[in-house]
Design an enzyme around this catalytic site. Structure first.
Site, PDB file in Angstrom:
ATOM      1  N   GLU A 213     100.145 -64.242 -86.060  1.00 37.14           N
ATOM      2  CA  GLU A 213      99.117 -64.562 -85.057  1.00 37.14           C
ATOM      3  C   GLU A 213      99.104 -63.489 -84.011  1.00 37.14           C
ATOM      4  OE1 GLU A 213      97.387 -67.339 -84.556  1.00 37.14           O
ATOM      5  OE2 GLU A 213      98.316 -68.382 -86.363  1.00 37.14           O
ATOM      6  N   LYS A 228     110.034 -76.997 -88.947  1.00 42.08           N
ATOM      7  CA  LYS A 228     109.875 -77.255 -90.391  1.00 42.08           C
ATOM      8  C   LYS A 228     111.398 -77.889 -90.618  1.00 42.08           C
ATOM      9  CE  LYS A 228     106.440 -74.249 -91.578  1.00 42.08           C
ATOM     10  NZ  LYS A 228     106.193 -72.823 -91.652  1.00 42.08           N
TER      11      LYS A 228
END
Ligand SMILES: NC(=O)c1ccc[n+]([C@@H]2O[C@H](COP(=O)([O-])OP(=O)(O)OC[C@H]3O[C@@H](n4cnc5c(N)ncnc54)[C@H](OP(=O)(O)O)[C@@H]3O)[C@@H](O)[C@H]2O)c1
EC number: 1.1.1.3
Length: 355
Positions: A213, A228
């Site tokens: 990003e 995660k």
């Protein structure tokens, strides 16, 4: 409805990379799922912050993909003024597909969307990590109480079936440790640094290629991997961790010199997410580690992900595959839908056409 064919009407929240990836799969392969599995999967609603389209008979996914701007979408048949919460409260659909941006601190607004849809008796499939990292136990209980499915395969390693491998295929084993590369952006940067790039140039290349990003903090500081790790702990090891409970260190302190020094001794730096049992508690950490090149995770290059599950009955099982991308993540949603379809077929004792 054609005899022997079950229809699944999807309401999509979010139409970015993942929502579009799913729409692409359905527009190209809808017929395959009908013919091979008896599953007629169609999008009946799609909603972003800027537009909403609803057609109870099914939206033309290809037309939605072709529409190049919010204005073009607002000119499509079925365009309406619903906001996301109104859409979820009013839509006549079987499955909510949640693919809005992840908020790792609050899990909102996605968690509210998921609760509302379950409350209405809809199945929910989320690509959004927030609700699963922060509220998995509660959402699973709500789904069980309403007799609906909560699908979340997309939240770790996209369509590579890492979570399903653990909770379904390895059912019966005790998973004692999970260790893996679950963030492709950082693995890409570390791989480039091994070819002589410094950190800043490798990051710039990752951004140019769309792996990172504009604000890379979530990836390079390890927040995404920590989220995660919390999901892996909660789903596979029945823990109650949040991303904040995960010990975390990113890759911003790794220099080209450190990478070269590791290579000189036959080692590679990898950002490793690890979940393990420590007595009666489950702990999780994300940190850069030097792995010997013989280690199964050391050979994972570029944006690829990999996870090793250590079990009592089968030893170590490693799964390798894509960890991101619109179609790869759309595929995870498809795999949850087909899993739902298999369960419903079994419950209805309809003849099975799939293997
Ligand atoms: N991309 C991947 O490879 C990948 C892999 C695994 C999991 N995920 C997860 O999947 C989710 C979607 O990722 P993405 O890459 O598709 O993101 P994205 O490209 O940024 O798209 C996000 C979409 O959500 C919409 N949106 C934002 N706020 C919303 C709201 N309150 N209600 C309805 N729609 C809203 C956005 O519409 P506007 O333009 O109107 O804001 C946009 O259409 C994220 O949670 C991400 O972490 C992504």
């Amino acid at each position: 409805m054609t005899p022997g064919v079950s229809t699944y009407r999807l309401a999509l929240v979010g139409f970015g990379s993942v929502g579009r990836g799913l729409a692409e799969i359905l527009s190209l392969h809808h017929r395959r799922f009908v013919d091979r599995y008896g599953a007629d999967i169609r999008i009946v609603a799609a909603c972003t912050r800027r537009w909403c389209v609803y057609d109870p008979n099914g939206i033309d996914a290809a037309a939605l993909l072709r529409a190049a701007s919010p204005d073009a979408i607002r000119a499509l048949p079925g365009a309406c003024a619903w906001k996301t919460d109104q859409m979820i409260a009013s839509v006549d659909a079987d499955v909510l597909v949640e693919a809005s941006p992840t908020d790792m601190t609050t899990g909102e607004p996605a968690t509210t969307y998921v609760r509302s849809a379950i409350g209405r008796g809809m199945h929910v499939i989320t690509a959004n990590k927030g609700p699963i990292a922060l509220h998995f136990a509660e959402l699973r209980r709500l789904a069980e109480e309403r007799g609906v499915m909560l699908g979340f395969e997309a939240t770790v390693m996209a369509g590579t079936p890492a979570l399903r491998l653990g909770w379904s295929d390895l059912a019966g084993c005790d998973i004692q440790e999970v260790r893996g590369i679950v963030n492709g952006t950082t693995n890409f940067i570390l791989t480039r640094m091994e070819r002589g790039m410094d950190y800043a140039s490798a990051l710039a290349e990752a951004q140019r290629l769309g792996y990172a990003e504009a604000d890379p903090t979530s990836d390079v500081e390890g927040h995404d991997a920590a989220c995660k790790a919390a999901i892996l702990a909660n789903v596979l090891m029945d823990a109650r961790l949040t991303p904040a409970d995960v010990e975390r260190e990113g890759i911003t302190g790794i220099t080209r010199e450190m990478v070269a020094a590791a290579a000189a001794t036959g080692e590679r730096w990898k950002l490793i997410a690890r979940v393990w049992r420590d007595g009666s508690t489950t702990r999780a950490a994300v940190r850069p580690m030097r792995l010997m090149v013989e280690h199964p995770l050391a050979g994972i290059d570029g944006a690829t992900n990999a996870l090793t599950l250590s079990t009592d009955l089968l030893g170590n099982v490693t799964i390798i595959g894509p960890g991101a991308g619109g179609v790869a993540t759309g595929f995870a949603i498809l795999s949850d839908l087909l899993a739902l379809h298999r369960v419903r077929r079994t419950e209805n004792q309809e003849p099975r056409t799939e293997n």
